[in-house]
Scaffold this motif. Sequence first.
Motif, PDB file in Angstrom:
ATOM      1  N   ASN A 252       5.012  -1.435   2.876  1.00  0.00           N
ATOM      2  CA  ASN A 252       5.215  -2.051   1.556  1.00  0.00           C
ATOM      3  C   ASN A 252       6.618  -2.601   1.372  1.00  0.00           C
ATOM      4  O   ASN A 252       6.810  -3.588   0.670  1.00  0.00           O
ATOM      5  N   GLN A 253       7.608  -1.929   1.972  1.00  0.00           N
ATOM      6  CA  GLN A 253       8.978  -2.414   1.797  1.00  0.00           C
ATOM      7  C   GLN A 253       9.136  -3.799   2.394  1.00  0.00           C
ATOM      8  O   GLN A 253       9.855  -4.633   1.865  1.00  0.00           O
TER       9      GLN A 253
ATOM     10  N   ARG B  42      18.297   6.728  -0.743  1.00  0.00           N
ATOM     11  CA  ARG B  42      16.947   6.686  -1.311  1.00  0.00           C
ATOM     12  C   ARG B  42      15.926   7.365  -0.417  1.00  0.00           C
ATOM     13  O   ARG B  42      14.930   7.909  -0.903  1.00  0.00           O
TER      14      ARG B  42
ATOM     15  N   PRO C   5      -0.239   7.457  -0.974  1.00  0.00           N
ATOM     16  CA  PRO C   5       0.539   6.754   0.048  1.00  0.00           C
ATOM     17  C   PRO C   5       0.952   7.672   1.191  1.00  0.00           C
ATOM     18  O   PRO C   5       1.210   8.851   0.994  1.00  0.00           O
TER      19      PRO C   5
ATOM     20  N   LYS D  41      -0.600  11.939  -7.578  1.00  0.00           N
ATOM     21  CA  LYS D  41      -2.039  12.077  -7.779  1.00  0.00           C
ATOM     22  C   LYS D  41      -2.594  13.394  -7.251  1.00  0.00           C
ATOM     23  O   LYS D  41      -2.229  13.826  -6.185  1.00  0.00           O
TER      24      LYS D  41
ATOM     25  N   ARG E  29       8.304  13.877  -0.232  1.00  0.00           N
ATOM     26  CA  ARG E  29       6.946  14.396  -0.432  1.00  0.00           C
ATOM     27  C   ARG E  29       5.928  13.594   0.353  1.00  0.00           C
ATOM     28  O   ARG E  29       4.988  14.140   0.931  1.00  0.00           O
ATOM     29  N   ILE E  30       6.127  12.264   0.352  1.00  0.00           N
ATOM     30  CA  ILE E  30       5.193  11.411   1.098  1.00  0.00           C
ATOM     31  C   ILE E  30       5.282  11.730   2.583  1.00  0.00           C
ATOM     32  O   ILE E  30       4.265  11.846   3.276  1.00  0.00           O
TER      33      ILE E  30
ATOM     34  N   LYS F 295       1.261   7.161  -7.534  1.00  0.00           N
ATOM     35  CA  LYS F 295       0.176   7.444  -6.592  1.00  0.00           C
ATOM     36  C   LYS F 295       0.446   8.770  -5.881  1.00  0.00           C
ATOM     37  O   LYS F 295      -0.466   9.533  -5.580  1.00  0.00           O
ATOM     38  N   ASN F 296       1.709   8.999  -5.635  1.00  0.00           N
ATOM     39  CA  ASN F 296       2.144  10.197  -4.944  1.00  0.00           C
ATOM     40  C   ASN F 296       1.828  11.445  -5.744  1.00  0.00           C
ATOM     41  O   ASN F 296       1.522  12.502  -5.193  1.00  0.00           O
TER      42      ASN F 296
ATOM     43  N   ALA G  97      -6.478   3.652  -0.337  1.00  0.00           N
ATOM     44  CA  ALA G  97      -5.063   3.432  -0.680  1.00  0.00           C
ATOM     45  C   ALA G  97      -4.638   4.260  -1.891  1.00  0.00           C
ATOM     46  O   ALA G  97      -3.794   3.873  -2.664  1.00  0.00           O
ATOM     47  N   GLN G  98      -5.299   5.414  -2.053  1.00  0.00           N
ATOM     48  CA  GLN G  98      -5.008   6.215  -3.241  1.00  0.00           C
ATOM     49  C   GLN G  98      -3.706   6.982  -3.125  1.00  0.00           C
ATOM     50  O   GLN G  98      -2.910   7.016  -4.050  1.00  0.00           O
TER      51      GLN G  98
ATOM     52  N   ASP H  70       7.452  -1.287  -7.244  1.00  0.00           N
ATOM     53  CA  ASP H  70       6.961  -0.600  -6.047  1.00  0.00           C
ATOM     54  C   ASP H  70       7.291   0.886  -6.105  1.00  0.00           C
ATOM     55  O   ASP H  70       6.461   1.733  -5.805  1.00  0.00           O
TER      56      ASP H  70
ATOM     57  N   THR I 128       4.453   3.762  -6.283  1.00  0.00           N
ATOM     58  CA  THR I 128       4.444   4.734  -5.190  1.00  0.00           C
ATOM     59  C   THR I 128       4.574   6.146  -5.735  1.00  0.00           C
ATOM     60  O   THR I 128       3.861   7.064  -5.337  1.00  0.00           O
ATOM     61  N   ASP I 129       5.492   6.294  -6.692  1.00  0.00           N
ATOM     62  CA  ASP I 129       5.729   7.612  -7.281  1.00  0.00           C
ATOM     63  C   ASP I 129       4.464   8.126  -7.976  1.00  0.00           C
ATOM     64  O   ASP I 129       4.075   9.285  -7.821  1.00  0.00           O
TER      65      ASP I 129
ATOM     66  N   VAL J 160       4.267   3.240   2.938  1.00  0.00           N
ATOM     67  CA  VAL J 160       5.506   3.008   2.197  1.00  0.00           C
ATOM     68  C   VAL J 160       6.405   2.051   2.969  1.00  0.00           C
ATOM     69  O   VAL J 160       6.963   1.104   2.406  1.00  0.00           O
TER      70      VAL J 160
ATOM     71  N   ARG K   1       3.498  14.900   3.252  1.00  0.00           N
ATOM     72  CA  ARG K   1       2.043  14.733   3.259  1.00  0.00           C
ATOM     73  C   ARG K   1       1.593  14.076   4.563  1.00  0.00           C
ATOM     74  O   ARG K   1       0.601  14.485   5.169  1.00  0.00           O
TER      75      ARG K   1
ATOM     76  N   LYS L 107     -10.609   4.971  -8.195  1.00  0.00           N
ATOM     77  CA  LYS L 107     -11.162   5.508  -6.958  1.00  0.00           C
ATOM     78  C   LYS L 107     -10.599   4.774  -5.745  1.00  0.00           C
ATOM     79  O   LYS L 107     -10.451   5.339  -4.678  1.00  0.00           O
ATOM     80  N   LEU L 108     -10.344   3.481  -5.924  1.00  0.00           N
ATOM     81  CA  LEU L 108     -10.008   2.669  -4.762  1.00  0.00           C
ATOM     82  C   LEU L 108      -9.074   1.530  -5.160  1.00  0.00           C
ATOM     83  O   LEU L 108      -9.300   0.865  -6.161  1.00  0.00           O
ATOM     84  N   PHE L 109      -8.019   1.352  -4.370  1.00  0.00           N
ATOM     85  CA  PHE L 109      -7.129   0.210  -4.538  1.00  0.00           C
ATOM     86  C   PHE L 109      -7.395  -0.732  -3.378  1.00  0.00           C
ATOM     87  O   PHE L 109      -7.262  -0.341  -2.225  1.00  0.00           O
TER      88      PHE L 109
ATOM     89  N   ASP M  42      15.220  10.775  -1.424  1.00  0.00           N
ATOM     90  CA  ASP M  42      14.678  10.956  -2.760  1.00  0.00           C
ATOM     91  C   ASP M  42      13.422  11.831  -2.641  1.00  0.00           C
ATOM     92  O   ASP M  42      12.637  11.664  -1.708  1.00  0.00           O
ATOM     93  N   PRO M  43      13.216  12.770  -3.583  1.00  0.00           N
ATOM     94  CA  PRO M  43      12.031  13.645  -3.469  1.00  0.00           C
ATOM     95  C   PRO M  43      10.716  12.884  -3.321  1.00  0.00           C
ATOM     96  O   PRO M  43       9.796  13.360  -2.638  1.00  0.00           O
ATOM     97  N   ILE M  44      10.614  11.690  -3.926  1.00  0.00           N
ATOM     98  CA  ILE M  44       9.353  10.934  -3.811  1.00  0.00           C
ATOM     99  C   ILE M  44       9.011  10.732  -2.342  1.00  0.00           C
ATOM    100  O   ILE M  44       7.895  11.016  -1.898  1.00  0.00           O
ATOM    101  N   TYR M  45      10.001  10.238  -1.607  1.00  0.00           N
ATOM    102  CA  TYR M  45       9.709   9.854  -0.226  1.00  0.00           C
ATOM    103  C   TYR M  45       9.618  11.078   0.679  1.00  0.00           C
ATOM    104  O   TYR M  45       8.869  11.068   1.656  1.00  0.00           O
TER     105      TYR M  45
ATOM    106  N   ASP N  34      -4.866  -3.720  -5.206  1.00  0.00           N
ATOM    107  CA  ASP N  34      -3.773  -2.837  -4.781  1.00  0.00           C
ATOM    108  C   ASP N  34      -2.466  -3.597  -4.933  1.00  0.00           C
ATOM    109  O   ASP N  34      -1.855  -4.027  -3.972  1.00  0.00           O
TER     110      ASP N  34
END
Lengths: 292, 344
Positions: free
Chosen positions: A255-256, A68, A247, B344, A76-77, B341-342, A244-245, B334, B338-339, A252, A80, B205-207, A71-74, B165
Amino acid sequence: MQALAIPDAENLHARRPRLWGWVLLAPLVAWLVAFVVVPMVILFGYSFCTRDDLGRVVFSFTLENYGRVFDPIYLRILGRSIGFAAVTTVLCVAIGYPVAWYIARQPERIRDKLLLLVMIPFWTSFLIRTYAWIAILKNEGLLNGMLQYVGLISAPLPLLYTPAAVLIGLVYAYLPFMILPIYGSAEKLDNALVEAAHDLGAGPMRAFSEVIIPLTWPGITAGMLLVFVPAIGMFAITDLMGGAQVPMIGNVIQNQFFRARNAPFGAALGVVFTLMFVLAYALVHRRASRTR
Amino acid sequence: MSTRIVRSLVGAFLALTFSLAASAASKELNLFAWSEYVPQSVLDGFTKSTGIKVNYETFASGEEMLAKLLAGGTAYDLIQPPDYIAEALIKNKLLVPLDYKKLPRFKNLLPAFLKMPHDPEQKYTIPYMASTVGIVVNSERVKEPVTGIKDLFSPKYKGRIVTVDDGRELVTAALYVLGYPLNDINAKNLKEARPLLAQWIKLIKLFDSDSPKTALLNGDVDLGYVWGGEAALLWNENKKFIYVLPKEGAHQFVDVLAVPKGAKNSDAAHAFIDYLLRPEVSKIISDEFPYTNPNGEARKLLSPEQLANPASYPKDTRKLDTFRHLGDSGAMIDELITDLKNAK
């Protein structure tokens, strides 16, 4: 007799500092073992485990967590996070270098006072300083109020909860970690070398790039590591100032453990992340020794 | 000789420390509760009347509480989980049944807050405070009526919304709009919710789960999808902040008190619960934290203005549901959030 006594004495001299060295190092070693080595081993172990519905780690071997991570999601994060950390590092060098240089060139009395100014923010909790930035950047905050008062803008600029706010927070938080090591190098730099460069016909640009930069390079690389590495994992600033817009990898992982009840996956992310730090460190280190 | 003296000294010392520790244990209560939820004056009052010192350790989310409880660093005597986490703890046999003989003031609680789905036999938990998740509107800045989730997440409010959030709350909102029960969280429903959530997350705008009221008070945002208690504080601050229970349905949550397995001082825990159930004590809590008070006797002591707060005591309790324990589908939520928000 004599022949025996001499090597003995030598041995004693050779052994004593070594033994003393270990004794002196013992607290540090114990600390590292207890709070770095052991947790890393636990993290590594957890990363191959599964969990139950309450999030308790179940010891059955799996590679799924590592699957996991890629995975492309993570990815990319992670990309970033590295991007933000890199921009932060560049800004910190650009802002911190002149400051450090200036401080290092002052007479000692003033130098100490200026250094104190760099360190004063550490006397206040990091979170409180971050909240102070919120008070400055919010719509009805200090900055917008001032700009409106002066008449530069008519409506408040949306500053808070933007990527720019995150960068401001990161640069602010890590700038001292750039200034101090660069100052350390710049202070030791012998002015005669700069003068020699000028005497040999180097203009200010050339003296800077070929004499000053290489001589202060150890400070710059130390500062870059001190800023870049923690900035990747930072999550409090992205939450508080970024809203928190988007991640970051730090969010991440957090959050786990505290939201998704998935400590094994968090552990796997942590392990990969740590390995990347080690790799980054090795790369910067190799470059540093090569330029030297 | 000397070793014997040393030994006996050590023995005496150990005995002394043990007896001190033992007496300290019966005089201390390890409370693990939400931050900003139990007033200091209540803790002081309890210590004054019983001589038991309260160690108040805090958490900021139910999941954080669960993780720390299971990690087992401290032996907590009393915990304050949200309903669905209490349910998970009950199912995993991690709570101790309450001794109602030690809780004479249990009768003060309103029947509407008893025998709820998380503890159908009312064997393990006592409700502390309840609330809902709803919509807050700054009526000075937003003139159109906002009555439901669909109105809230409208493109014209882009960049003007704060939400908690919390992935599960957002997914719940989407399920309400789609017409599904809020606990039906599975791959199929999440897939249907995905485009909706993707659209909404772009507008937000904000979580902020900790203090969503701050951005509304500061004027950084004009609308919110927040905890009822936060909305109640906003209304107390300024009547322009209107609280609306979404017409599609709203999530009601109850935070409960429970004694975890391994508690060292169950007596003190019961004494504290019963102290909290005193009407005059419960009123102090409501004065400071205006959530929905489940204590009928305490409600009689509240002022008309407190009872009129639409976020504390919503007039219209149209469709309220509570969260149930989901098993491990929390990870799916989750990953989805996460996906999104990512992206965005």
